[in-house]
Design an enzyme around this catalytic site. Structure first.
Site, PDB file in Angstrom:
ATOM      1  N   ASP A 299       2.558 -34.367 -45.230  1.00 29.98           N
ATOM      2  CA  ASP A 299       2.633 -33.002 -45.740  1.00 29.98           C
ATOM      3  C   ASP A 299       1.239 -32.371 -45.815  1.00 29.98           C
ATOM      4  O   ASP A 299       0.289 -32.989 -46.300  1.00 29.98           O
ATOM      5  CB  ASP A 299       3.271 -33.007 -47.135  1.00 29.98           C
ATOM      6  CG  ASP A 299       3.393 -31.621 -47.725  1.00 29.98           C
ATOM      7  OD1 ASP A 299       4.194 -30.833 -47.218  1.00 29.98           O
ATOM      8  OD2 ASP A 299       2.656 -31.330 -48.687  1.00 29.98           O
ATOM      9  N   GLU A 341       2.872 -32.253 -40.552  1.00 27.09           N
ATOM     10  CA  GLU A 341       3.295 -30.897 -40.930  1.00 27.09           C
ATOM     11  C   GLU A 341       2.098 -29.966 -40.750  1.00 27.09           C
ATOM     12  O   GLU A 341       1.207 -29.892 -41.592  1.00 27.09           O
ATOM     13  CB  GLU A 341       3.774 -30.859 -42.387  1.00 27.09           C
ATOM     14  CG  GLU A 341       4.444 -29.544 -42.744  1.00 27.09           C
ATOM     15  CD  GLU A 341       3.896 -28.885 -44.012  1.00 27.09           C
ATOM     16  OE1 GLU A 341       4.423 -27.829 -44.390  1.00 27.09           O
ATOM     17  OE2 GLU A 341       2.952 -29.420 -44.599  1.00 27.09           O
TER      18      GLU A 341
END
Length: 656
Positions: A299, A341
């Site tokens: 992330d 991401e």
């Protein structure tokens, strides 16, 4: 002389036998380019020793360069990798061996992903395990579980403020439940993906609590300052992530200390210039991998390295860390994939693949194509989407993207505005307002229903939220009880899914889209969620509606069965292989995207009409084609009629 790796304290810098041993064992030499061919297996070596030897030179060089030859930190890092490998159970080691022997295992055309929240889908992790037959019925063999690690209620940003990387949120179960689910999925041939929040921890994390208390060694894990002097210097060059809902990049605590918080005040940015942070976070990642996860989603990875006088985005050190993480996984758990991401423009996304010799992430999100798809639906003009296909077709076939229409997050309008301005005279602010007006139903003639997210009237900027079905007009048609509108809305929904499935990579659907789930407005009455419009598409899965998927008289059945047929056709057709050639062609209509795919002698022409009009597509091809979805035959594709918001998958007759 045995090739077995000696004890760590005697481990040489240069592993290959032909290399010269440096006099100073802590001097680091940049490894020479090597052929991507593993050295022969040695019966005296464990798999860990073999993999470590293969990566050791580069690993030490990168680590020592980044952390200024900190030999103690590197020694700990290697010992930690060994511990994690020793803690990897037998079924996972067996899977490691299988996937090492088949490095393209995750590039198969029959992979279909689904993204879901555990609580919304089935309440608990055990509940998800009980629902595996439904996922298999959907054709899903790649399951992305949204954040489920322990995080404080009301200060979690949907689970992205982790307070303990080794615990599951109590209401979802315990870590053993996650491992049990992963084991059950492995037996059914389903890969499991989980988010790993790298950039920050919750302010409730043990490290943060100790740092707040001034305990030595813990302030240094974050960015703490006693005055605003340095924070103000940072903010001169660091863009704000959430300028409306969480302005600024720093938060002043009740005791006067100032800490970096790029996202929300309760999410404290980690200082990866501290090797203790990187070592411990890598161990947390490998701990999760050892629970049986197949894919780790990194992330917000572009944000993890911070330096003054920079935007603190996409710095070179980020790629060094990504490369080290890739090697760590290849040493300890080579069957585990890294998904980056990177929600940015293509020029900043593709570097996270690394290179063929020094790869970083295995997969990345195809975020620009997603946003461009919705732009194309709103404008009815396929020119920008055609340009996006042309860009993607020029990338190496080794680059693997995850393709999607909707996800847990909002739709940000990161389009190529310079190109739109040059070719259409579009103004970025005006165009964003048009798109948001269209998809919130404010524009005349629009049947879309969505809501804005992070609306900033000062800048004329906002993002968009809503389910696929509601954005395609299904919600309006159901409310108005208009069968004609419903037919067109369902056709639009299936066309967008057909387009997603036509792209190279792994298609991922958002839970509920398979049965056309509509917006959930109940979040407006929830005090903890009403300020976050993303919960409009994060509502509970409606099992009573899913039960209608077998009733041909319902729209749920039309959408479910239509998507299942598309997925089955994709799995059967070699033209959808990830290494197949693909390109865009002129379609004869500004409303139609023509995507051509070729594998060997097979050719597939995919046509997508993004307008609400009947159109005719025309490609300079003679000979017969068969439409895969509905079985129609065409003697030529010089004039293919297309209904509003429809598509055609045209396979060239193989006898020609």
């Amino acid at each position: 002389m045995s090739d077995k790796i000696p004890p760590l304290e005697l481990l040489p810098v240069q592993r290959p036998a032909a290399a010269k041993q440096p006099a100073d064992r802590f001097r680091v030499e940049k490894p020479r380019r090597r052929l991507a061919v593993p050295r022969p297996a040695n019966p005296w070596e464990s798999p860990f020793e073999r993999r470590l030897a293969w990566h050791y030179n580069e690993l030490k060089w990168l680590y020592s360069e980044l952390y200024h030859n900190d030999a103690a930190a590197f020694h700990y890092f290697i010992q930690m990798l060994r511990r994690c490998w020793e803690g990897r159970k037998a079924p996972l080691r067996a899977q490691d061996a299988r996937r090492e022997a088949d490095p393209s295992w995750y590039r198969r055309r029959d992979l279909l992903g689904m993204m879901l929240y555990v609580n919304a889908f089935a309440g608990t992790l055990k509940g998800v395990e009980e629902k595996l037959p439904y996922l298999q019925e959907c054709g899903v063999n790649y399951l992305h579980l949204m954040p489920l690690l322990e995080s404080p209620k009301g200060r979690s940003d949907g689970g992205y403020a982790v307070s303990d990387f080794r615990k599951v949120q109590p209401q979802l179960g315990i870590m053993d439940d996650l491992e049990s689910l992963a084991d059950a999925c492995r037996k059914q041939g389903i890969c499991v993906c989980l988010d790993f929040v790298m950039n920050h921890t919750s302010e409730d994390h043990e490290w943060a609590r100790r740092a707040r208390a001034g305990e030595p060694g813990y302030r240094e894990r974050y960015f703490f300052y006693d005055s605003w002097d340095i924070p103000r210097q940072f903010e001169e060059t660091v863009p704000q992530v959430f300028p409306t809902t969480a302005p600024g990049s720093f938060t002043q605590l009740e005791n006067g200390q100032i800490v970096m918080t790029n996202f929300y005040p309760y999410q404290w940015d980690l200082n990866y210039a501290n090797p203790l942070v990187f070592n411990d976070m890598t161990e947390n990642l490998l701990f999760l991998a050892n629970r049986g996860l197949d894919v780790i989603r990194l992330d917000a990875i572009p944000y993890i390295w911070k330096e003054l006088d920079t935007p603190c985005r996409n710095l070179s050190q980020v790629h060094t860390l990504a490369r080290i993480l890739r090697m760590a996984c290849e040493i300890v758990c080579p069957s585990v994939l890294l998904l980056g991401e990177v929600v940015m423009e293509p020029v900043k996304v593709t570097p996270y693949f690394g290179t063929a010799e020094k790869p970083e992430c295995h997969m990345l999100y195809n975020v620009t194509t997603m946003a461009t798809t919705w732009h194309t639906l709103a404008t009815g003009d396929a020119a920008l989407l055609k340009r996006q296909v042309e860009i993607l077709s020029g990338l190496p076939r080794d680059f693997l993207f995850l393709n999607y229409l909707r996800c847990h997050d909002d739709i940000g309008w990161g389009l190529d505005y310079s190109w739109l301005g040059e070719h259409f005279g579009s103004n970025e602010t005006v165009h964003k307002k048009y798109l948001n007006d269209w998809f919130t139903g404010r524009w005349p003639g629009s049947d879309s229903r969505g809501e804005l997210y992070n609306n900033d009237p000062r800048l004329g900027d906002a993002r968009l939220c809503g389910t696929t079905a509601s954005l395609c007009g299904v919600e309006t048609a159901v409310y108005e009880q208009d069968q004609g509108k419903l037919d067109q809305a369902i056709a639009c929904d299936l066309t967008l899914h057909a387009w997603m499935l036509s792209q190279s990579g792994i298609p991922v659907i958002y839970s509920g889209d398979e049965v056309g789930q509509l917006n959930d407005y109940s979040y407006h009455q929830d005090p903890e969620r009403q300020d976050d419009s993303r919960y409009i598409h994060r509502g509970n899965f409606q099992w009573e509606l899913a039960a209608l998927r077998t009733d041909p008289a319902t729209r749920q059945s039309r959408q479910f069965q239509g998507l299942r047929r598309l997925v089955a056709l994709r799995a059967q057709e070699p033209c959808f292989d990830s290494d197949a050639d693909f390109w865009a062609e002129e379609s004869g209509s500004p409303h139609v995207l023509a995507l051509c795919r070729r594998k060997g002698e097979r050719e597939l022409v995919c046509l997508f009409n993004f307008s609400r009009e009947f159109v005719t597509a025309s490609l300079p091809r003679e000979g017969g084609y068969t439409e895969l979805m509905y079985g129609s035959h065409y003697d030529s594709i010089r004039a293919v009629p297309l209904y509003p918001c429809s598509f055609a998958w045209l396979l060239r007759d193989t006898k020609q």
